[in-house]
Motif scaffolding. Structure first.
Motif, PDB file in Angstrom:
ATOM      1  N   LEU A  42       0.820  -1.210   0.000  1.00 12.99           N
ATOM      2  CA  LEU A  42       0.000   0.000   0.000  1.00 12.99           C
ATOM      3  C   LEU A  42       0.853   1.259   0.000  1.00 12.99           C
ATOM      4  N   LEU A  43       1.983   1.215   0.675  1.00 10.25           N
ATOM      5  CA  LEU A  43       2.896   2.356   0.666  1.00 10.25           C
ATOM      6  C   LEU A  43       3.448   2.592  -0.738  1.00 10.25           C
ATOM      7  N   ALA A  44       3.721   1.524  -1.447  1.00 12.67           N
ATOM      8  CA  ALA A  44       4.282   1.652  -2.789  1.00 12.67           C
ATOM      9  C   ALA A  44       3.235   2.020  -3.831  1.00 12.67           C
ATOM     10  N   LEU A  45       2.020   1.436  -3.720  1.00 14.07           N
ATOM     11  CA  LEU A  45       1.067   1.572  -4.828  1.00 14.07           C
ATOM     12  C   LEU A  45      -0.358   1.949  -4.450  1.00 14.07           C
ATOM     13  N   GLY A  46      -0.846   1.524  -3.313  1.00 16.37           N
ATOM     14  CA  GLY A  46      -2.281   1.641  -3.037  1.00 16.37           C
ATOM     15  C   GLY A  46      -2.713   2.837  -2.229  1.00 16.37           C
ATOM     16  N   SER A  94      -9.627  10.367  11.605  1.00 15.09           N
ATOM     17  CA  SER A  94     -10.218   9.825  12.836  1.00 15.09           C
ATOM     18  C   SER A  94      -9.454   8.600  13.328  1.00 15.09           C
ATOM     19  N   PHE A  95      -8.656   7.991  12.459  1.00 14.61           N
ATOM     20  CA  PHE A  95      -7.794   6.868  12.834  1.00 14.61           C
ATOM     21  C   PHE A  95      -6.347   7.324  13.001  1.00 14.61           C
ATOM     22  N   ASP A  96      -6.162   8.621  13.257  1.00 13.08           N
ATOM     23  CA  ASP A  96      -4.849   9.220  13.525  1.00 13.08           C
ATOM     24  C   ASP A  96      -3.880   9.118  12.354  1.00 13.08           C
ATOM     25  N   VAL A  97      -4.397   9.124  11.141  1.00 13.96           N
ATOM     26  CA  VAL A  97      -3.546   9.173   9.962  1.00 13.96           C
ATOM     27  C   VAL A  97      -3.351  10.647   9.636  1.00 13.96           C
ATOM     28  N   ALA A  98      -2.194  11.183   9.978  1.00 15.05           N
ATOM     29  CA  ALA A  98      -1.933  12.616   9.796  1.00 15.05           C
ATOM     30  C   ALA A  98      -1.609  12.945   8.342  1.00 15.05           C
ATOM     31  N   ARG A  99      -0.746  12.153   7.734  1.00 17.54           N
ATOM     32  CA  ARG A  99      -0.409  12.320   6.320  1.00 17.54           C
ATOM     33  C   ARG A  99      -1.033  11.160   5.563  1.00 17.54           C
ATOM     34  N   VAL A 100      -1.854  11.499   4.578  1.00 17.20           N
ATOM     35  CA  VAL A 100      -2.622  10.496   3.849  1.00 17.20           C
ATOM     36  C   VAL A 100      -2.028  10.315   2.450  1.00 17.20           C
ATOM     37  N   LEU A 101      -1.732   9.078   2.106  1.00 16.84           N
ATOM     38  CA  LEU A 101      -1.238   8.747   0.779  1.00 16.84           C
ATOM     39  C   LEU A 101      -2.419   8.345  -0.100  1.00 16.84           C
ATOM     40  N   ASP A 123       5.942  11.131  -6.353  1.00 22.25           N
ATOM     41  CA  ASP A 123       6.628  10.473  -7.452  1.00 22.25           C
ATOM     42  C   ASP A 123       5.631   9.680  -8.287  1.00 22.25           C
ATOM     43  N   VAL A 124       6.152   9.089  -9.349  1.00 20.83           N
ATOM     44  CA  VAL A 124       5.381   8.203 -10.217  1.00 20.83           C
ATOM     45  C   VAL A 124       6.152   6.894 -10.273  1.00 20.83           C
ATOM     46  N   VAL A 125       5.450   5.790 -10.000  1.00 24.79           N
ATOM     47  CA  VAL A 125       6.113   4.488  -9.910  1.00 24.79           C
ATOM     48  C   VAL A 125       5.438   3.485 -10.834  1.00 24.79           C
ATOM     49  N   ASP A 126       6.178   2.467 -11.225  1.00 22.32           N
ATOM     50  CA  ASP A 126       5.634   1.391 -12.045  1.00 22.32           C
ATOM     51  C   ASP A 126       4.829   0.442 -11.176  1.00 22.32           C
ATOM     52  N   LYS A 133       1.734   4.559 -11.476  1.00 23.20           N
ATOM     53  CA  LYS A 133       0.916   5.157 -10.419  1.00 23.20           C
ATOM     54  C   LYS A 133       1.546   6.458  -9.945  1.00 23.20           C
ATOM     55  N   GLN A 134       0.713   7.472  -9.836  1.00 19.45           N
ATOM     56  CA  GLN A 134       1.139   8.735  -9.222  1.00 19.45           C
ATOM     57  C   GLN A 134       0.841   8.614  -7.729  1.00 19.45           C
ATOM     58  N   ARG A 135       1.814   9.009  -6.910  1.00 20.62           N
ATOM     59  CA  ARG A 135       1.682   8.937  -5.446  1.00 20.62           C
ATOM     60  C   ARG A 135       1.642  10.347  -4.870  1.00 20.62           C
ATOM     61  N   TYR A 136       0.521  10.686  -4.222  1.00 24.49           N
ATOM     62  CA  TYR A 136       0.303  12.009  -3.639  1.00 24.49           C
ATOM     63  C   TYR A 136       0.148  11.896  -2.128  1.00 24.49           C
ATOM     64  N   TRP A 137       0.726  12.865  -1.418  1.00 24.67           N
ATOM     65  CA  TRP A 137       0.528  12.960   0.023  1.00 24.67           C
ATOM     66  C   TRP A 137      -0.352  14.181   0.316  1.00 24.67           C
ATOM     67  N   ILE A 138      -1.298  13.989   1.226  1.00 20.01           N
ATOM     68  CA  ILE A 138      -2.184  15.067   1.677  1.00 20.01           C
ATOM     69  C   ILE A 138      -1.995  15.226   3.186  1.00 20.01           C
TER      70      ILE A 138
END
Length: 172
Positions: free
Chosen positions: A91-95, A125-132, A155-158, A166-171
């Motif tokens: 999930l960290l890499a792609l999902g 609400s589940f204490d996820v401060a930075r959301v991927l 970044d963008v990963v295969d 996949k484009q990976r964005y942090w919010i």
């Protein structure tokens, strides 16, 4: 406006047919509408499984605690979200933390943006401060939704499973 009327709700016992139809409508996009459900699985078993995932009970590897909800407008299912309470390596890499979808017949009405907005509240609400949040590189509509909610492209990963990128964005 879509934002005022869209609600996220748990899957119910009477949702089997609508979820089956949603799954079929997104199958051509190689998108699994009903996370963790197999066609030969009893519907009540699936509902129990979603509850176990949300409560982080009896999770088989590689599953992580997650909240799966349907998006509904005026009594009609228009999409869904899956909010993962934590990430494993895949999930960290792609999902990412949030996987959402809007059914093809309901697109371009602001529903994706509202699903993501409400999903971010749930993640926090589940204490996820930075959301991927990730999306396929060719999914410009999803990228715009993520950017609108403060997403910063890391970044963008295969993706070896789909031969897509996949484009990976942090919010946050």
């Amino acid at each position: 406006m879509a934002e005022a009327q869209l609600t996220l709700r748990p899957v119910r016992h009477d949702d089997e047919e609508v979820v089956r139809a949603a799954r079929r409508s997104l199958a051509t996009n190689d998108f699994d509408f009903a996370v963790g459900w197999q066609p030969d699985m009893a519907w009540t078993t699936y509902i129990d499984r979603l509850d176990e995932f949300r409560r982080a009970r009896q999770l088989p590897k590689p599953w992580v605690p997650a909240t799966f909800l349907l998006a509904e407008v005026d009594g009609e299912v228009v999409g869904r979200t899956s909010v993962r309470h934590e990430l494993n390596d895949h999930l960290l890499a792609l999902g990412g933390h949030i996987g959402y979808a809007v059914l093809p017949d309901h697109r371009r009405r602001g529903y994706a943006s509202e699903i993501l907005r409400q999903s971010l509240v749930i993640a926090r609400s589940f204490d996820v401060a930075r959301v991927l949040v990730t999306c396929d590189e060719d999914n410009e509509a999803s990228a715009r939704v993520i950017l609108r909610h403060g997403g910063a492209l890391e970044d963008v990963v295969d993706d070896p499973d789909s031969n897509k990128r996949k484009q990976r964005y942090w919010i946050g």
